[in-house]
Design a protein around this motif. Sequence first.
Motif, PDB file in Angstrom:
ATOM      1  N   UNK A 182     109.761 -19.901  94.845  1.00 45.22           N
ATOM      2  CA  UNK A 182     110.944 -19.081  94.600  1.00 45.22           C
ATOM      3  C   UNK A 182     111.681 -19.466  93.322  1.00 45.22           C
ATOM      4  N   UNK A 183     111.889 -18.499  92.445  1.00 45.92           N
ATOM      5  CA  UNK A 183     112.603 -18.741  91.186  1.00 45.92           C
ATOM      6  C   UNK A 183     113.764 -17.773  90.981  1.00 45.92           C
ATOM      7  N   UNK A 184     113.656 -16.578  91.539  1.00 48.10           N
ATOM      8  CA  UNK A 184     114.669 -15.552  91.307  1.00 48.10           C
ATOM      9  C   UNK A 184     115.574 -15.421  92.535  1.00 48.10           C
ATOM     10  N   UNK A 185     116.862 -15.628  92.338  1.00 45.63           N
ATOM     11  CA  UNK A 185     117.812 -15.601  93.445  1.00 45.63           C
ATOM     12  C   UNK A 185     117.955 -14.185  94.002  1.00 45.63           C
ATOM     13  N   UNK A 186     118.046 -14.106  95.328  1.00 46.34           N
ATOM     14  CA  UNK A 186     118.167 -12.809  95.983  1.00 46.34           C
ATOM     15  C   UNK A 186     119.617 -12.351  96.032  1.00 46.34           C
ATOM     16  N   UNK A 187     120.508 -13.227  96.499  1.00 45.98           N
ATOM     17  CA  UNK A 187     121.927 -12.870  96.633  1.00 45.98           C
ATOM     18  C   UNK A 187     122.734 -14.165  96.499  1.00 45.98           C
ATOM     19  N   UNK A 188     122.743 -14.712  95.299  1.00 43.01           N
ATOM     20  CA  UNK A 188     123.231 -16.067  95.058  1.00 43.01           C
ATOM     21  C   UNK A 188     124.683 -16.269  95.462  1.00 43.01           C
ATOM     22  N   UNK A 190     126.323 -15.195  97.890  1.00 42.75           N
ATOM     23  CA  UNK A 190     126.520 -15.326  99.338  1.00 42.75           C
ATOM     24  C   UNK A 190     125.617 -16.404  99.924  1.00 42.75           C
ATOM     25  N   UNK A 191     124.343 -16.402  99.501  1.00 41.67           N
ATOM     26  CA  UNK A 191     123.379 -17.378 100.017  1.00 41.67           C
ATOM     27  C   UNK A 191     122.543 -17.904  98.852  1.00 41.67           C
ATOM     28  N   UNK A 192     122.962 -19.011  98.230  1.00 41.79           N
ATOM     29  CA  UNK A 192     122.338 -19.511  96.996  1.00 41.79           C
ATOM     30  C   UNK A 192     120.867 -19.894  97.138  1.00 41.79           C
ATOM     31  N   UNK A 193     120.403 -20.199  98.349  1.00 39.25           N
ATOM     32  CA  UNK A 193     119.034 -20.686  98.524  1.00 39.25           C
ATOM     33  C   UNK A 193     118.006 -19.570  98.697  1.00 39.25           C
ATOM     34  N   UNK A 194     118.437 -18.382  99.025  1.00 43.49           N
ATOM     35  CA  UNK A 194     117.491 -17.287  99.249  1.00 43.49           C
ATOM     36  C   UNK A 194     116.953 -16.764  97.917  1.00 43.49           C
ATOM     37  N   UNK A 195     115.635 -16.497  97.887  1.00 44.01           N
ATOM     38  CA  UNK A 195     115.009 -15.989  96.671  1.00 44.01           C
ATOM     39  C   UNK A 195     114.277 -14.677  96.948  1.00 44.01           C
ATOM     40  N   UNK A 196     114.048 -13.930  95.898  1.00 45.83           N
ATOM     41  CA  UNK A 196     113.294 -12.676  96.011  1.00 45.83           C
ATOM     42  C   UNK A 196     111.867 -12.965  96.477  1.00 45.83           C
ATOM     43  N   UNK A 197     111.264 -14.041  95.932  1.00 47.07           N
ATOM     44  CA  UNK A 197     109.906 -14.410  96.327  1.00 47.07           C
ATOM     45  C   UNK A 197     109.851 -14.733  97.822  1.00 47.07           C
ATOM     46  N   UNK A 198     110.852 -15.462  98.302  1.00 45.73           N
ATOM     47  CA  UNK A 198     110.906 -15.793  99.725  1.00 45.73           C
ATOM     48  C   UNK A 198     111.078 -14.560 100.581  1.00 45.73           C
ATOM     49  N   UNK A 199     111.914 -13.635 100.119  1.00 49.57           N
ATOM     50  CA  UNK A 199     112.150 -12.381 100.831  1.00 49.57           C
ATOM     51  C   UNK A 199     110.848 -11.591 100.967  1.00 49.57           C
ATOM     52  N   UNK A 200     110.105 -11.460  99.878  1.00 47.38           N
ATOM     53  CA  UNK A 200     108.831 -10.729  99.908  1.00 47.38           C
ATOM     54  C   UNK A 200     107.807 -11.466 100.769  1.00 47.38           C
ATOM     55  N   UNK A 201     107.753 -12.790 100.624  1.00 44.75           N
ATOM     56  CA  UNK A 201     106.826 -13.586 101.422  1.00 44.75           C
ATOM     57  C   UNK A 201     107.095 -13.465 102.911  1.00 44.75           C
ATOM     58  N   UNK A 202     108.371 -13.430 103.288  1.00 44.16           N
ATOM     59  CA  UNK A 202     108.734 -13.276 104.703  1.00 44.16           C
ATOM     60  C   UNK A 202     108.239 -11.960 105.265  1.00 44.16           C
ATOM     61  N   UNK A 203     108.412 -10.889 104.496  1.00 41.00           N
ATOM     62  CA  UNK A 203     107.953  -9.570 104.953  1.00 41.00           C
ATOM     63  C   UNK A 203     106.431  -9.534 105.079  1.00 41.00           C
ATOM     64  N   UNK A 204     105.724 -10.098 104.078  1.00 41.38           N
ATOM     65  CA  UNK A 204     104.253 -10.092 104.099  1.00 41.38           C
ATOM     66  C   UNK A 204     103.730 -10.800 105.344  1.00 41.38           C
ATOM     67  N   UNK A 205     104.265 -11.979 105.651  1.00 37.76           N
ATOM     68  CA  UNK A 205     103.784 -12.723 106.812  1.00 37.76           C
ATOM     69  C   UNK A 205     104.261 -12.111 108.127  1.00 37.76           C
ATOM     70  N   UNK A 206     105.408 -11.428 108.096  1.00 40.45           N
ATOM     71  CA  UNK A 206     105.845 -10.697 109.292  1.00 40.45           C
ATOM     72  C   UNK A 206     104.878  -9.553 109.583  1.00 40.45           C
ATOM     73  N   UNK A 207     104.415  -8.882 108.537  1.00 42.34           N
ATOM     74  CA  UNK A 207     103.427  -7.806 108.697  1.00 42.34           C
ATOM     75  C   UNK A 207     102.122  -8.365 109.272  1.00 42.34           C
ATOM     76  N   UNK A 208     101.687  -9.512 108.754  1.00 43.47           N
ATOM     77  CA  UNK A 208     100.474 -10.149 109.291  1.00 43.47           C
ATOM     78  C   UNK A 208     100.667 -10.477 110.767  1.00 43.47           C
ATOM     79  N   UNK A 209     101.842 -11.014 111.102  1.00 42.16           N
ATOM     80  CA  UNK A 209     102.139 -11.316 112.509  1.00 42.16           C
ATOM     81  C   UNK A 209     102.144 -10.040 113.345  1.00 42.16           C
ATOM     82  N   UNK A 210     102.670  -8.944 112.780  1.00 42.71           N
ATOM     83  CA  UNK A 210     102.695  -7.663 113.491  1.00 42.71           C
ATOM     84  C   UNK A 210     101.294  -7.158 113.788  1.00 42.71           C
ATOM     85  N   UNK A 211     100.387  -7.326 112.819  1.00 42.17           N
ATOM     86  CA  UNK A 211      98.988  -6.909 113.015  1.00 42.17           C
ATOM     87  C   UNK A 211      98.352  -7.721 114.135  1.00 42.17           C
TER      88      UNK A 211
END
Length: 297
Positions: A182-188, A190-211
């Motif tokens: 993670x390099x690009x902040x998502x919503x610094x 309000x939540x300085x640790x969240x990143x755009x990369x983490x946000x996308x990664x969470x969705x990708x693995x949630x989709x895998x879990x859904x499958x």
Amino acid sequence: MNETLKRSISGAVYVILLITAILFSTESFFLLFGIFLLIAVYEFCNLIQINKIFPLLFASFFYTIVTLLCYYKNESETFLSNVFNKHIDLTVNAKQLYIVLLVITLVVSVKCILFLFYDKIQKISNSSKYLYLLGYAILPFLLITKISFGEGNKYNPKIIIGLFILIWANDTFAFIVGKSIGKHKLFERVSPKKTIEGFIGGIVFAVIAGILISKFYIQASPKFSGKSIVIWITIAIIVGFFATIGDLIESKFKRIAGVKDSGIIMPGHGGVLDRLDSIIFVAPIIYLFYQILYYVS
């Protein structure tokens, strides 16, 4: 005790308690989320600084009445008829009631999103406090319990467990991916640790879990035969997107209150709101998706 060990033990106890209550019986499921509701209301009242007595009484009364009327109508009628020695009719259209609760919750959810994105809002008015209390902290718990019944009257614990698995997958891998690349902040602000990369990664693995859930854990009802994987992928995307928003909204409430955690009931994790902020915000959207799905079919 080491902080990591404390967090691990606390998290394990929470997961075991949650899974056990969901699987044991419908009553234990209702009871656990009723307790979660009261703790969440208590914590939220602390965050927004309002008196706790009335909100706690209202939440317990409303949750109990809706649950009894919608799921234990016959038992409630029999009990009241015996008490008053005459026939008591508690006829209620559960579907219409939940649609009304859904609409109220969605309206408040939109208000919560506006609250999140407007930087100038650093103080909450009294009227808004009680609106948030109703639509953000109370009604979602009723929708969470309703989701576990699908569109029928039969309790299906696999639905709610599947939803929690998606949320945990999203949270876990959003953290791992964000921490790793993670390099690009998502919503610094309000939540300085969240990143755009983490946000996308969470969705990708949630989709895998859904499958995986659709393949090996729970199938869609015969009405949607052959569409189970599409349904669970859609739910995973909804979870990945709105769980993150829910987490950010709670962070905004905590930031205004000047606290790190909503409570101290779970060592290393904070309060019930800290653990359930994702599903609280996701539940109304999932229930709306249910309604659209069945209406279209």
